[in-house]
Write a protein that holds these residues in place. Structure first.
Motif, PDB file in Angstrom:
ATOM      1  N   ALA A 213      -8.801   1.743  -2.904  1.00  0.00           N
ATOM      2  CA  ALA A 213      -7.986   2.772  -2.071  1.00  0.00           C
ATOM      3  C   ALA A 213      -8.560   2.801  -0.519  1.00  0.00           C
ATOM      4  O   ALA A 213      -7.725   2.807   0.334  1.00  0.00           O
ATOM      5  CB  ALA A 213      -8.301   4.029  -2.752  1.00  0.00           C
ATOM      6  N   LYS A 214      -9.778   2.298  -0.474  1.00  0.00           N
ATOM      7  CA  LYS A 214     -10.365   2.312   0.658  1.00  0.00           C
ATOM      8  C   LYS A 214      -9.728   1.142   1.729  1.00  0.00           C
ATOM      9  O   LYS A 214      -9.349   1.238   2.596  1.00  0.00           O
ATOM     10  CB  LYS A 214     -11.900   2.106   0.845  1.00  0.00           C
ATOM     11  CG  LYS A 214     -12.556   1.911   2.212  1.00  0.00           C
ATOM     12  CD  LYS A 214     -14.152   2.079   1.912  1.00  0.00           C
ATOM     13  CE  LYS A 214     -14.756   2.040   3.272  1.00  0.00           C
ATOM     14  NZ  LYS A 214     -16.290   2.046   3.138  1.00  0.00           N
ATOM     15  N   GLU A 215      -9.581   0.078   0.976  1.00  0.00           N
ATOM     16  CA  GLU A 215      -9.097  -1.069   1.755  1.00  0.00           C
ATOM     17  C   GLU A 215      -7.591  -1.012   1.909  1.00  0.00           C
ATOM     18  O   GLU A 215      -7.143  -1.647   2.619  1.00  0.00           O
ATOM     19  CB  GLU A 215      -9.310  -2.448   1.066  1.00  0.00           C
ATOM     20  CG  GLU A 215     -10.769  -2.803   0.741  1.00  0.00           C
ATOM     21  CD  GLU A 215     -11.213  -4.093   0.216  1.00  0.00           C
ATOM     22  OE1 GLU A 215     -10.355  -4.874   0.249  1.00  0.00           O
ATOM     23  OE2 GLU A 215     -12.252  -4.336  -0.175  1.00  0.00           O
ATOM     24  N   SER A 216      -6.880  -0.052   1.121  1.00  0.00           N
ATOM     25  CA  SER A 216      -5.612   0.331   1.416  1.00  0.00           C
ATOM     26  C   SER A 216      -5.305   1.161   2.622  1.00  0.00           C
ATOM     27  O   SER A 216      -4.082   1.630   2.808  1.00  0.00           O
ATOM     28  CB  SER A 216      -4.900   0.770   0.000  1.00  0.00           C
ATOM     29  OG  SER A 216      -5.097  -0.148  -0.935  1.00  0.00           O
ATOM     30  N   LEU A 217      -6.410   1.647   2.909  1.00  0.00           N
ATOM     31  CA  LEU A 217      -6.384   2.851   4.172  1.00  0.00           C
ATOM     32  C   LEU A 217      -5.668   4.212   3.579  1.00  0.00           C
ATOM     33  O   LEU A 217      -5.321   5.025   4.238  1.00  0.00           O
ATOM     34  CB  LEU A 217      -5.522   2.345   5.291  1.00  0.00           C
ATOM     35  CG  LEU A 217      -5.962   1.167   6.058  1.00  0.00           C
ATOM     36  CD1 LEU A 217      -5.074   0.898   6.979  1.00  0.00           C
ATOM     37  CD2 LEU A 217      -7.493   1.053   6.350  1.00  0.00           C
ATOM     38  N   SER A 234      -4.512  11.923  -9.356  1.00  0.00           N
ATOM     39  CA  SER A 234      -4.736  11.553  -7.904  1.00  0.00           C
ATOM     40  C   SER A 234      -4.163  12.134  -6.801  1.00  0.00           C
ATOM     41  O   SER A 234      -2.919  12.805  -6.956  1.00  0.00           O
ATOM     42  CB  SER A 234      -4.417  10.075  -7.758  1.00  0.00           C
ATOM     43  OG  SER A 234      -4.673   9.421  -6.452  1.00  0.00           O
ATOM     44  N   GLN A 235      -4.996  12.292  -5.844  1.00  0.00           N
ATOM     45  CA  GLN A 235      -4.079  12.911  -4.418  1.00  0.00           C
ATOM     46  C   GLN A 235      -4.203  11.962  -3.627  1.00  0.00           C
ATOM     47  O   GLN A 235      -3.910  12.276  -2.140  1.00  0.00           O
ATOM     48  CB  GLN A 235      -5.130  14.164  -4.062  1.00  0.00           C
ATOM     49  CG  GLN A 235      -5.360  15.417  -5.152  1.00  0.00           C
ATOM     50  CD  GLN A 235      -3.789  15.775  -5.567  1.00  0.00           C
ATOM     51  OE1 GLN A 235      -2.908  16.355  -4.743  1.00  0.00           O
ATOM     52  NE2 GLN A 235      -3.661  15.999  -6.995  1.00  0.00           N
ATOM     53  N   ALA A 236      -4.195  10.710  -3.825  1.00  0.00           N
ATOM     54  CA  ALA A 236      -4.158   9.809  -2.811  1.00  0.00           C
ATOM     55  C   ALA A 236      -2.940   9.702  -1.983  1.00  0.00           C
ATOM     56  O   ALA A 236      -1.715  10.123  -2.277  1.00  0.00           O
ATOM     57  CB  ALA A 236      -4.231   8.310  -3.509  1.00  0.00           C
TER      58      ALA A 236
END
Length: 343
Positions: A213-217, A234-236
């Motif tokens: 998720a972090k690398e996907s921004l 998830s709330q991504a």
């Protein structure tokens, strides 16, 4: 240089991630996705594939329905492992794309005939469609560049019966047809088999999803915690991360409930990576056969490593890999795809 492939699946949580990996890999040219019953029934498999393609804005890749039942055995599915629709807690939009009018066997055969020696076959579900295609076109093992199979258990306990892995257990007759068909071929045409001996060590854990998720921004930080309420969603901000996280959480909850830890075995993405990059695993030749008659061992894959049967090897079995190097590769690929999605 692109690598054309036919992807045969029973999607499935880990199959879903395998599909995302292939979509994210610029060297993969997906000629068709063929669907078989396994984790869930074949028509649900097709819907899942179409929905993932639509979510990712993928090209118009053919999704063909194959066999809805095994060759001989009664159908088994495993919604308790993958969820009622095969994608865990994820809820994907109903796809507007349609299932192909061609049968899966046509997709296998016509692509192999059109590009002899070029097409890679990747099977991450039961081997029913490939077995049926082999009955129609026995030359497939010579027409294909190579086959990669996720299935079997050799020096490892089974995950369906004590000695039997799920994909083989669903349709043992088809598995035997496939392994028999590849007997007597040159070593560069032997199937590459990714069995539980290796794939059970491909353990996706919460920190892998957080990093993806972090690398996907994507935001906020994607934390899957073991003590969360069952089915926490998830709330991504990124739709691919949101749906994938919901799917993988279900898989982690399943593994925890069966005393395997809060993790998810990612059998199928590993096989997909091997299809494009065989160097990610170290393999060993063996003569592989499938037990059909055993009262306790039906569906067991048996490997003769030492030539005791007096038969030439018909498979290269992956025996080792570096799981973290694989996850580095997977996360780099899938995050690059996720970053292209804005809604």
């Amino acid at each position: 240089m692109t690598q054309p492939l036919v992807f045969d699946v029973d999607t499935g949580i880990d199959d879903s991630l395998a599909l995302l990996y292939l979509l994210a890999s610029p060297e993969a040219e997906i000629l068709g996705i063929t669907c078989t019953s396994g984790n869930v029934p074949a028509r649900q498999v097709a819907i899942n594939n179409l929905a993932w393609l639509e979510l990712c804005g993928a090209p118009d890749i053919e999704v063909a329905l194959g066999s809805e039942v095994p060759i001989l055995a009664p159908l088994m599915t495993t919604e308790e492992t993958h969820g009622l629709q095969g994608i865990g807690h994820a809820v994907l939009d109903a796809p507007a794309r349609n299932i192909s009018e061609r049968h899966a066997t046509q997709v296998w055969i016509e692509n192999a005939r059109a590009r002899p020696g070029e097409v890679i076959g990747l099977v991450t579900g039961p081997l029913t469609n490939l077995a049926l295609a082999l009955r129609i076109e026995p030359e497939l093992p010579r027409l294909l560049k190579r086959i990669v199979i996720m299935g079997g258990a050799f020096n490892h306990a089974g995950n369906t019966l004590p000695t039997t892995e799920w994909n083989i257990a669903v349709d043992p007759e088809s598995a035997k047809i496939v392994f028999d068909a590849f007997s007597g071929l040159p070593s560069d045409r032997r199937p590459i088999v990714c069995a539980l001996d290796v794939t059970e060590f491909i353990e996706m854990k919460p920190h892998h999803i957080e990093r993806l998720a972090k690398e996907s921004l994507s935001s906020p930080a994607e934390i899957i915690a073991e003590d969360d309420l069952y089915g926490t969603r998830s709330q991504a901000s990124n739709p691919l991360i949101r749906h994938l996280s919901d799917a993988v959480r279900f898989y982690m909850e399943f593994h925890k409930a069966h005393d395997q830890g809060f993790l998810a075995h990612m059998h199928d993405p590993f096989a997909a990576a091997i299809a494009l990059h065989p160097e990610l695993g170290q393999s060993r030749p063996a003569t592989v056969d499938v037990e059909l008659a055993g009262t306790l061992t039906r569906g067991q894959t048996v490997a003769d490593w030492r030539g005791m049967w007096g038969r030439e090897p018909n498979a290269d079995v992956v025996v080792s890999t570096d799981p973290e190097a694989f996850f580095d590769h997977l996360i780099e690929r899938v995050s690059s795809l996720a970053r292209t999605l804005t809604r």
